[in-house]
Design an enzyme around this catalytic site. Structure first.
Site, PDB file in Angstrom:
ATOM      1  N   ASN A 196       0.895  -1.255   0.247  1.00  0.00           N
ATOM      2  CA  ASN A 196       0.124   0.099   0.140  1.00  0.00           C
ATOM      3  C   ASN A 196       0.896   1.263   0.108  1.00  0.00           C
ATOM      4  O   ASN A 196       1.930   1.256   0.660  1.00  0.00           O
ATOM      5  CB  ASN A 196      -0.883   0.056   1.036  1.00  0.00           C
ATOM      6  CG  ASN A 196      -0.446  -0.201   2.470  1.00  0.00           C
ATOM      7  OD1 ASN A 196       0.588  -1.050   2.749  1.00  0.00           O
ATOM      8  ND2 ASN A 196      -0.964   0.262   3.623  1.00  0.00           N
ATOM      9  N   GLU A 254       0.039   5.156   0.783  1.00  0.00           N
ATOM     10  CA  GLU A 254      -0.746   6.113   1.155  1.00  0.00           C
ATOM     11  C   GLU A 254      -0.280   7.550   0.594  1.00  0.00           C
ATOM     12  O   GLU A 254       0.830   7.765   0.166  1.00  0.00           O
ATOM     13  CB  GLU A 254      -0.925   6.127   2.732  1.00  0.00           C
ATOM     14  CG  GLU A 254      -1.331   4.751   2.982  1.00  0.00           C
ATOM     15  CD  GLU A 254      -1.766   4.615   4.872  1.00  0.00           C
ATOM     16  OE1 GLU A 254      -1.160   5.572   5.460  1.00  0.00           O
ATOM     17  OE2 GLU A 254      -2.184   3.785   5.046  1.00  0.00           O
ATOM     18  N   CYS A 275      -4.064   0.650  -2.464  1.00  0.00           N
ATOM     19  CA  CYS A 275      -3.814  -0.746  -1.656  1.00  0.00           C
ATOM     20  C   CYS A 275      -2.816  -1.494  -2.213  1.00  0.00           C
ATOM     21  O   CYS A 275      -2.374  -1.292  -3.431  1.00  0.00           O
ATOM     22  CB  CYS A 275      -5.372  -1.490  -1.884  1.00  0.00           C
ATOM     23  SG  CYS A 275      -6.574  -1.016  -0.659  1.00  0.00           S
ATOM     24  N   GLU A 334      -3.004  -4.659  -3.135  1.00  0.00           N
ATOM     25  CA  GLU A 334      -3.187  -5.447  -4.220  1.00  0.00           C
ATOM     26  C   GLU A 334      -3.459  -4.530  -5.568  1.00  0.00           C
ATOM     27  O   GLU A 334      -2.904  -5.156  -6.496  1.00  0.00           O
ATOM     28  CB  GLU A 334      -4.752  -5.787  -4.008  1.00  0.00           C
ATOM     29  CG  GLU A 334      -5.329  -6.720  -2.702  1.00  0.00           C
ATOM     30  CD  GLU A 334      -5.391  -6.054  -1.362  1.00  0.00           C
ATOM     31  OE1 GLU A 334      -4.842  -4.638  -1.611  1.00  0.00           O
ATOM     32  OE2 GLU A 334      -5.773  -6.826  -0.479  1.00  0.00           O
ATOM     33  N   CYS A 346      -9.946  -5.420   0.518  1.00  0.00           N
ATOM     34  CA  CYS A 346     -11.082  -4.421   0.802  1.00  0.00           C
ATOM     35  C   CYS A 346     -11.867  -4.737  -0.605  1.00  0.00           C
ATOM     36  O   CYS A 346     -11.632  -5.537  -1.407  1.00  0.00           O
ATOM     37  CB  CYS A 346     -10.740  -2.904   0.661  1.00  0.00           C
ATOM     38  SG  CYS A 346     -10.317  -2.383  -0.846  1.00  0.00           S
ATOM     39  N   CYS A 363     -10.791  -3.930  -4.089  1.00  0.00           N
ATOM     40  CA  CYS A 363      -9.713  -4.956  -4.542  1.00  0.00           C
ATOM     41  C   CYS A 363     -10.279  -6.144  -4.905  1.00  0.00           C
ATOM     42  O   CYS A 363      -9.656  -6.938  -5.649  1.00  0.00           O
ATOM     43  CB  CYS A 363      -8.668  -4.859  -3.288  1.00  0.00           C
ATOM     44  SG  CYS A 363      -7.514  -3.308  -3.410  1.00  0.00           S
TER      45      CYS A 363
END
Ligand code: THU
Length: 130
Positions: free
Chosen positions: A39, A41, A50, A52, A83, A86
């Site tokens: 990830n 940010e 993310c 993924e 999530c 994803c």
């Protein structure tokens, strides 16, 4: 290298200064290649991405578009699930029976299929009118 090792390593490189929740993903393709992501940010929070998404972007950038196996790892009390967004991203490139292994850094593991993670997935077929 195993998916667990690859995901564990890339997780360390996650950029997560805001949530402090580092996630690592490793996926394998039918060629045997392993692509990883973490990830990333952003101070403008919704701009973060993310793990993924990173692994999928690496796979596509390498010229591949089929996922045969995925593993996600985080320092979470229970095996960390992808999530919702994803799950849809994984389903774009993985068949319904593809295994997704959810892991914690302290060794808990849970295996699910893409179908179990995203029942009722939206597909291109939903855009077809006969
Ligand atoms: N995160 C992922 O990278 N993958 C998931 O499937 C769950 C959440 C990241 C996004 C954000 O950087 C942090 O975990 C906290 O939500």
């Amino acid at each position: 290298m195993s998916l667990l090792q690859s995901a564990t390593e890339v997780r360390e490189r996650a950029y997560a200064p805001y949530s402090r929740f580092k996630v690592g993903v490793a996926l394998r393709t039918p060629s045997g290649a392993v692509h990883v992501g973490c990830n990333v940010e952003n101070v403008a929070y919704p701009e973060g991405t993310c793990a993924e998404a990173g692994a999928i972007a690496a796979m596509v950038a390498a010229g591949e578009t089929v996922i045969s196996e995925v593993l996600v790892i985080a320092d979470s009390p229970d095996p960390v699930p992808p999530c919702g967004g994803c799950r849809q991203k994984i389903a774009e490139f993985a068949a319904q029976d593809v295994k997704v292994t959810l892991c914690t850094t302290d060794g808990k593991e849970m295996v699910m299929t893409v179908a179990e993670l995203l029942p009722g997935v939206f597909t291109a077929a939903h855009m077809e009118r006969t």
